[in-house]
Motif scaffolding. Structure first.
Motif, short mmCIF file in Angstrom:
data_model
loop_
_atom_site.label_atom_id
_atom_site.label_comp_id
_atom_site.label_asym_id
_atom_site.label_seq_id
_atom_site.Cartn_x
_atom_site.Cartn_y
_atom_site.Cartn_z
N ARG A 1 0.83 -1.21 0.00
CA ARG A 1 0.00 0.00 0.00
C ARG A 1 0.87 1.26 0.00
N PHE A 2 2.17 1.09 0.22
CA PHE A 2 3.08 2.23 0.31
C PHE A 2 3.86 2.42 -0.98
N TYR A 3 4.04 3.68 -1.34
CA TYR A 3 4.97 4.05 -2.40
C TYR A 3 6.28 4.47 -1.74
N ILE A 4 7.41 4.26 -2.44
CA ILE A 4 8.68 4.66 -1.85
C ILE A 4 9.43 5.63 -2.78
N ASN A 5 10.24 6.49 -2.15
CA ASN A 5 11.08 7.44 -2.87
C ASN A 5 12.45 7.45 -2.22
N VAL A 6 13.46 7.82 -3.00
CA VAL A 6 14.81 8.01 -2.46
C VAL A 6 15.27 9.40 -2.87
N PHE A 7 16.05 10.07 -2.01
CA PHE A 7 16.42 11.45 -2.28
C PHE A 7 17.72 11.80 -1.55
N ARG A 8 18.30 12.92 -1.93
CA ARG A 8 19.43 13.51 -1.22
C ARG A 8 18.93 14.80 -0.60
N SER A 9 19.20 15.02 0.67
CA SER A 9 18.70 16.21 1.35
C SER A 9 19.32 17.48 0.76
N LYS A 10 18.61 18.59 0.86
CA LYS A 10 19.12 19.88 0.37
C LYS A 10 20.45 20.23 1.03
N SER A 11 20.62 19.83 2.28
CA SER A 11 21.87 20.08 3.00
C SER A 11 23.01 19.22 2.51
N LYS A 12 22.69 18.20 1.71
CA LYS A 12 23.64 17.23 1.16
C LYS A 12 24.16 16.24 2.21
N LYS A 13 23.76 16.40 3.48
CA LYS A 13 24.31 15.52 4.52
C LYS A 13 23.71 14.12 4.48
N TYR A 14 22.46 14.00 4.01
CA TYR A 14 21.77 12.72 4.12
C TYR A 14 21.26 12.20 2.76
N GLU B 1 12.89 18.55 6.58
CA GLU B 1 14.00 19.29 5.98
C GLU B 1 15.13 19.35 7.00
N HIS B 2 16.34 18.97 6.59
CA HIS B 2 17.48 19.07 7.48
C HIS B 2 18.10 20.46 7.38
N ILE C 1 10.03 19.76 10.56
CA ILE C 1 9.07 18.71 10.22
C ILE C 1 7.69 19.32 9.99
N LEU C 2 7.11 19.04 8.84
CA LEU C 2 5.69 19.33 8.62
C LEU C 2 4.92 18.05 8.94
N THR C 3 3.92 18.14 9.80
CA THR C 3 3.22 16.93 10.20
C THR C 3 1.74 17.17 10.47
N ASP C 4 0.94 16.12 10.24
CA ASP C 4 -0.49 16.19 10.58
C ASP C 4 -0.76 15.51 11.93
N TRP C 5 0.29 15.27 12.69
CA TRP C 5 0.12 14.69 14.04
C TRP C 5 -0.67 15.67 14.90
N VAL D 1 13.65 25.92 3.43
CA VAL D 1 14.53 26.41 4.48
C VAL D 1 15.71 27.17 3.89
N PHE D 2 16.00 28.35 4.46
CA PHE D 2 17.19 29.12 4.15
C PHE D 2 17.94 29.41 5.45
N LYS D 3 19.15 29.91 5.32
CA LYS D 3 19.97 30.18 6.51
C LYS D 3 19.26 31.13 7.47
N ASN D 4 18.62 32.19 6.93
CA ASN D 4 18.02 33.19 7.79
C ASN D 4 16.50 33.27 7.68
N HIS D 5 15.88 32.41 6.86
CA HIS D 5 14.44 32.51 6.62
C HIS D 5 13.81 31.12 6.45
N LEU D 6 12.54 31.04 6.80
CA LEU D 6 11.70 29.91 6.44
C LEU D 6 10.61 30.43 5.51
#
Length: 691
Positions: A230-243, A284-285, A292-296, A333-338
């Motif tokens: 029932r799940f779709y999967i994705n793979v990505f590199r974070s904008k920060s490049k760390k992960y 977003e790292h 984290i954006l969440t519907d919790w 996300v930016f260094k000084n702004h969201l």
């Protein structure tokens, strides 16, 4: 009104009946056209070709008009054009089109835009000899020397993964077949690469593999397998490049992230927050923490943050609270702004928050109906936000926006040729009242000076599924209808998220019929407000929006003079009962699982194919692609056959099958316009216009 004169005494294609019974929950359904699902059966191919020939005969009187419409729409496109370059890791990236060519050329320049151009991929050359050719994802390694890219030459969305050395021009010998098109992630070592394998039957991506450049793909290592189909999967590199990250997602229900430091590609992925039902999140790292954006406990989502190393939800701290009337859709996300993307009253808004003093403001726009969204912003260390803006009368525009001074600079606006003048058209936002009292937003555009006396033809469009919101943006092709007296309207029906999460919850599973009744009620409303009449009202939708077209023609066939259903999902029960059909299992939360009796009977009560009956239907044009991976061609094929068998009117049912393409139609930037020209010629012919 003098309608187009269809050729007389033309026999419709004959479809043999081979009854097949389906039994479930004490219910018996007989499908006399089930045999059409045999893609390799010569009789099936002959039938589809006969349908195309029948359509060509019936529409022969509009052939010159279709060519005129095609030339008109093509003439609005600036053939020699270039995307707005963006800078990433020391290079400016852009794509450009050459005059007369169908496909983009993907390029870059080092450090400055005055540097020599490097052509990474020329899709025009690559597509030579293919009837369909699509480049999917492209990803450059950290050292800027290697390009990973994917290619589909069938339109089945089963891509082949290739690698190119951007310094030498060498394309490496290894090809990895049957991968996801856009899910590509380099590790930090410039040789390790992560990709997703697809099941060639269900077309679900279900495994993440690790490949080392220059090695035999048979030696690749499986790093993750999704066991829940029932799940779709994705793979990505974070904008920060760390992960490097893996996301498992059940649409609008549940999410689970796994992260691996990109500098340690042979390490193990760690779960960020374990999946739970009715618990979604995106992340977003940034520096030493995650946003984290969440519907919790927040149906319309809220913004949270948590330190690295403490990622489970009990460590999350609220940054932006939940709001009942605002849907929080995106975060940049930016260094000084969201920058937050928010949706309120079916309009996209951009909210800028200063990270230091926490002061915030919204970017303002002059028009009443518009769409705005964040564009490509790969750099953290900048106070410049690049965003896109459009309205139903303003072509797509890209701005660079100084988040400190609040000054904006228009960097590029899509040129619309052919004499288009924005001030000749007007758009507006109306609110229709649905049968249960809900207020449904409606976006309209038309040429100035039309009289609201009911005489105008009107094309009503909607989608209304998966929580996908239909933005009231610019559509250059629609000008061909507007200039011939049409009003074009988008019904923002339930099933999308234009009015927040509740708008979606009220339009799927056991509330799916709200989508159909909203669309019908909008049609009735536009007649009441004298924008049109039944004799001039037309409807269009595709895929899940094609299901909408099938449902509204069954429920209120008298309301529409003509309906175009593109690649329509119309055989809901049979498809959702067969987990081998592509994408079925991942859609249980949208439509239901027929193994559950209550869900089965609810789906059956609206499934277009199951509810065709002896009565009058409107004029219909149905489209599909033989290689469609999303909605199999045999669904509309069976629907057309059953409609022809049972309908009691003299209206036409036409069926167009693209024998070379799939769900998205033709791959070239001009070829798809032929399908649009056919669709528009159909509507205009019903209005008695063939020039």
């Amino acid at each position: 009104m003098q309608s187009y004169q269809w050729p007389k005494d033309i026999k419709t294609p004959v479809v043999a009946k081979e009854p097949k019974e389906f039994k479930a929950h004490g219910d018996v359904r007989t499908d006399e056209y089930y045999w059409l699902n045999q893609r390799d059966n010569a009789k099936v191919i002959d039938y589809l070709k006969a349908e195309n020939a029948y359509l060509d005969t019936m529409m022969a009187g509009t052939k010159a008009f279709q060519e005129k419409l095609f030339a008109e729409m093509k003439g609005r496109i600036k053939e020699k054009d270039e995307s707005l370059p963006f800078k990433s890791n020391g290079y400016w990236y852009y794509s450009r089109f050459e005059e007369g060519k169908q496909y983009p050329i993907f390029c870059r320049k080092k450090e400055t835009l005055e540097a020599p151009e490097e052509i990474m991929l020329d899709q025009n050359q690559m597509a030579e000899g293919f009837k369909y050719y699509s480049i999917g994802g492209r990803s450059v390694s950290d050292n800027n020397e290697l390009l990973a890219y994917t290619v589909d030459s069938v339109s089945r969305r089963l891509y082949g993964l290739r690698f190119k050395n951007l310094k030498t021009g060498e394309i490496y010998p290894e090809t990895i077949a049957n991968v996801e098109g856009n899910d590509l992630a380099w590790a930090a070592d410039n040789k390790t690469f992560f990709y997703i394998k697809k099941d060639i039957t269900t077309l679900l991506g279900y495994q993440v593999w690790r490949h080392v450049l220059g090695t035999d793909p048979k030696q690749d290592v499986l790093v993750y397998e999704e066991k829940d189909n029932r799940f779709y999967i994705n793979v990505f590199r974070s904008k920060s490049k760390k992960y490097v990250g893996i996301v498992a997602d059940m649409n609008q229900v549940s999410t689970e992230y796994r992260l691996l430091e990109a500098a340690n590609p042979t390490g193990s992925f760690t779960v960020f927050q374990p999946r739970q039902d009715n618990f979604q999140y995106t992340l977003e790292h940034f520096n030493d923490k995650f946003y984290i954006l969440t519907d919790w406990e927040a149906p319309n989502f809220r913004l949270m943050e948590t330190p690295e190393g403490k990622t489970s939800k009990e460590n999350w701290k609220e940054v932006i609270a939940h709001r009942k009337d605002v849907y929080l859709s995106t975060l940049t996300v930016f260094k000084n702004h969201l920058v937050l993307g928010e949706v309120k009253d079916a309009l996209n808004q951009l909210r800028v928050i200063n990270q230091t003093d926490k002061k915030d403001y919204y970017i303002t726009f002059d028009e009443a109906v518009y769409t705005s969204f964040v564009n490509v912003n790969p750099d953290y260390n900048t106070n410049i936000l690049r965003f896109s803006y459009a309205s139903m009368t303003t072509p797509n525009s890209i701005y660079d926006y100084n988040m400190d001074s609040q000054q904006r600079e228009l960097k590029k606006q899509t040129e619309v040729l052919g004499g288009f003048k924005k001030d000749e058209y007007t758009s507006e936002r109306l609110w229709a009242t649905a049968c249960d009292g809900a207020k449904v937003p409606v976006s309209l555009v038309y040429k100035k000076g039309i009289k609201k006396d009911g005489s105008n033809p009107l094309l009503l469009y909607a989608y209304g599924s998966y929580g996908s919101s239909m933005a009231p943006g610019f559509n250059g092709n629609v000008i061909s209808l507007l200039d011939r007296g049409f009003v074009y309207a988008i019904a923002h029906v339930r099933g999308g998220q234009e009015m927040g999460r509740q708008w979606y919850d009220d339009g799927h599973l056991f509330k799916k019929k709200n989508t159909f009744y909203d669309f019908i009620d909008v049609g009735e409303f536009l007649i009441k407000e004298k924008y049109t009449t039944k004799e001039h009202l037309y409807a269009n939708g595709g895929s899940a929006g094609g299901l909408l077209m099938g449902a509204i023609t069954n429920i209120r066939p008298d309301l529409w003079h003509g309906v175009v259903a593109d690649v329509p999902f119309v055989d809901v029960i049979t498809t959702m009962s067969d987990p081998s059909i592509p994408l079925t299992t991942g859609e249980y939360e949208e439509w239901g699982n027929p193994a559950d009796s209550a869900e089965y009977f609810y789906m059956k009560s609206y499934s277009p194919y199951d509810n065709v009956e002896k009565k009058a239907y409107p004029n219909l044009l149905v489209t599909t692609g033989l290689h469609d991976s999303q909605v199999q061609y045999f669904e509309p094929a069976k629907w057309v056959a059953k409609l022809r068998e049972l309908k009691t009117d003299n209206n036409v049912v036409l069926f167009k099958i693209n024998m070379e393409a799939g769900h998205g139609g033709a791959s070239g930037r001009f070829d798809y316009l032929k399908d649009v020209a056919l669709r528009y010629a159909f509507f205009l012919a019903l209005e008695g216009k063939t020039e």
